[in-house]
Design an enzyme around this catalytic site. Structure first.
Site, PDB file in Angstrom:
ATOM      1  N   THR A 168       0.866  -1.186   0.000  1.00 54.79           N
ATOM      2  CA  THR A 168       0.000   0.000   0.000  1.00 54.79           C
ATOM      3  C   THR A 168       0.905   1.240   0.000  1.00 54.79           C
ATOM      4  O   THR A 168       1.358   1.672  -1.046  1.00 54.79           O
ATOM      5  CB  THR A 168      -0.966  -0.009   1.198  1.00 54.79           C
ATOM      6  OG1 THR A 168      -0.231  -0.231   2.413  1.00 54.79           O
ATOM      7  CG2 THR A 168      -2.022  -1.103   1.018  1.00 54.79           C
ATOM      8  N   THR A 211      -1.543  -1.354   7.960  1.00 53.15           N
ATOM      9  CA  THR A 211      -1.582  -2.753   8.341  1.00 53.15           C
ATOM     10  C   THR A 211      -0.288  -3.502   8.050  1.00 53.15           C
ATOM     11  O   THR A 211       0.376  -3.241   7.072  1.00 53.15           O
ATOM     12  CB  THR A 211      -2.730  -3.435   7.573  1.00 53.15           C
ATOM     13  OG1 THR A 211      -3.951  -2.850   7.985  1.00 53.15           O
ATOM     14  CG2 THR A 211      -2.793  -4.913   7.820  1.00 53.15           C
ATOM     15  N   THR A 425      -7.703  10.952   0.759  1.00 50.55           N
ATOM     16  CA  THR A 425      -8.142  11.871  -0.312  1.00 50.55           C
ATOM     17  C   THR A 425      -7.088  12.052  -1.392  1.00 50.55           C
ATOM     18  O   THR A 425      -7.348  12.702  -2.400  1.00 50.55           O
ATOM     19  CB  THR A 425      -8.493  13.240   0.278  1.00 50.55           C
ATOM     20  OG1 THR A 425      -7.372  13.743   1.044  1.00 50.55           O
ATOM     21  CG2 THR A 425      -9.693  13.131   1.189  1.00 50.55           C
TER      22      THR A 425
END
Length: 425
Positions: A168, A211, A425
């Site tokens: 990520t 995570t 965002t």
């Protein structure tokens, strides 16, 4: 690093496909969850022996807000007695705080995978990472299944596909490997993981515990109950000893699978092959844990904390965490500021049993604090230069007992704030 069968040490970057454990296949594809368009859906298929899957052990986050996949994973491991056939991992959506819709999405994914691979839904282990509070479009994962299945393979490049797809905010892929001989047979261990922010794992066995996801694979033959004990021991001194920002994720998962494909059986114990396997497993887990810290969001400095002389090991850990989670300490590290008074304040605020006048502190080999006060030999310029290093160590001697702890953490930078100020965002 890892050691070859003849004790020769090699850098992790030198390893190749011959270290991938037998009995597994890997693959990844684009399901359309990541705004970047990069791969975001990966499978680890445990063929094991004659398609029987793998023995499994897992540890999950201690956060009481728990993502839907973890709820499903615990139920599935209980239902199968610790067997896994397919691990299905998506990145870009955490499938957390989505209510019943989140559970429905996880179960729907498992059902589709089970149909595709001819196994029970309970033999599927789902994992998710990404933004919290956004419904997971399971239909995208289901639609992507044929593509990822078609591309499955057992080579190192297939393994790396998984490493890339699960990222990520990570900047680099994270893998670790080891091999050892058990009764004349070679056993391989390979691990892949992700984690960069929201990193302060508190992993415990099968209870509600960006995570950290870790998947450790071996081709040794190990029963699930034995595997669980081995995993717990390895995690306690690796993943449970790191922190980037002090936030424990809702999705943290460490899964250990044993395919048995090597034909080498390992049983629980403290000597012989069990001890050697445990050492190799711990080595792999520690390597991956340190890689997670080094890739922390906005990190400029990786810090190894050595807390010695505590009243007990548990109290040494309390002190390490108090230091690692102090914004004042971490921002001082960001500026290479040898402000050791902040360390003293954090130690005193930790709740551990201490006597301030007995505390000693070193930055590397540089004596900073003696008997609770500034050491006469402290060289501020030298200490400042030392803290400019990308990696450095700090040793705290409490002089209270024999308790000790080794812990890895980071500084806190403006880049960390930038990344997390506009994450959604």
């Amino acid at each position: 690093m890892w050691e070859g069968t003849e004790g020769v040490a090699y850098e992790m970057s030198d390893v190749s496909g011959f270290l991938i454990p037998a009995g597994f296949r890997f693959g990844a594809t684009r399901a359309g969850l990541k705004a970047s368009g990069r791969t975001d859906f990966a499978l680890i298929v445990a063929d094991g022996l004659e398609g029987g899957g793998a023995s499994a052990a897992a540890l999950f986050t201690a956060n009481r807000v728990t993502a839907a996949p973890l709820v499903v994973d615990k139920a599935h491991l209980k239902a199968t007695g610790g067997r896994v056939r397919v691990v299905a991992i998506n990145a870009g959506n955490a499938n957390c705080a989505a209510g019943q819709a989140g559970l429905d999405a996880a179960y729907a994914t498992c059902a589709a995978v089970a149909v595709e691979f001819g196994c029970r839904p309970e033999e599927v282990f789902p994992s998710s990472t990404g933004i919290i509070g956004v419904p997971l479009p399971a239909e995208k994962l289901v639609a992507a299944l044929p593509a990822v299945k078609a591309g499955l393979g057992a080579e190192s490049d297939h393994f790396q596909q998984v490493a890339r797809a699960i990222l990520t905010t990570d900047l680099v892929e994270k893998t670790a490997f080891a091999r050892l001989m058990v009764d004349g047979k070679e056993v391989r261990i390979a691990a892949v993981g992700k984690g960069s922010g929201m990193i302060h794992p508190r992993l415990v066995p099968a209870v509600p515990h960006a995570t950290m996801l870790v998947y450790i694979l071996t081709d040794a033959e190990i029963e699930p109950a034995d595997l669980q004990g081995m995993l717990h021991a390895a995690v306690e001194v690796s993943f449970n000893r790191i922190s980037v920002d002090g936030d424990t994720s809702t999705n943290d998962t460490v899964l250990l699978l044993a395919s048995g494909a090597s034909g080498a059986r390992v049983e629980a114990g403290i000597t012989g092959s069990a001890a050697e396997f445990q050492a190799a497993l711990t080595q792999v887990a520690t390597s991956l844990a340190r890689q997670v810290v080094a890739d922390g969001e906005g990190v400029q400095h990786v810090v190894e904390l050595r807390v010695n002389g505590a009243a007990a090991d548990a109290e040494a850990l309390v002190v390490a965490k108090a230091i690692a989670h102090s914004p004042l300490v971490k921002t001082a590290w960001a500026g290479s500021d040898p402000n050791w008074g902040r360390l003293m304040a954090a130690i005193g605020n930790s709740g551990a049993r201490i006597e301030p006048e007995r505390i000693d502190i070193w930055f590397g080999e540089l004596r900073i604090c003696r008997d609770g006060g500034r050491a006469a030999e402290m060289d501020v310029a030298a200490a400042h230069d030392y803290l400019k290093r990308a990696e450095f160590s700090i040793t705290i001697e409490l002089n209270q007992g024999d308790g000790s702890c080794l812990f890895w953490t980071t500084d806190l930078t403006a880049e960390y704030v930038r990344i997390n100020a506009d994450y959604s965002t």
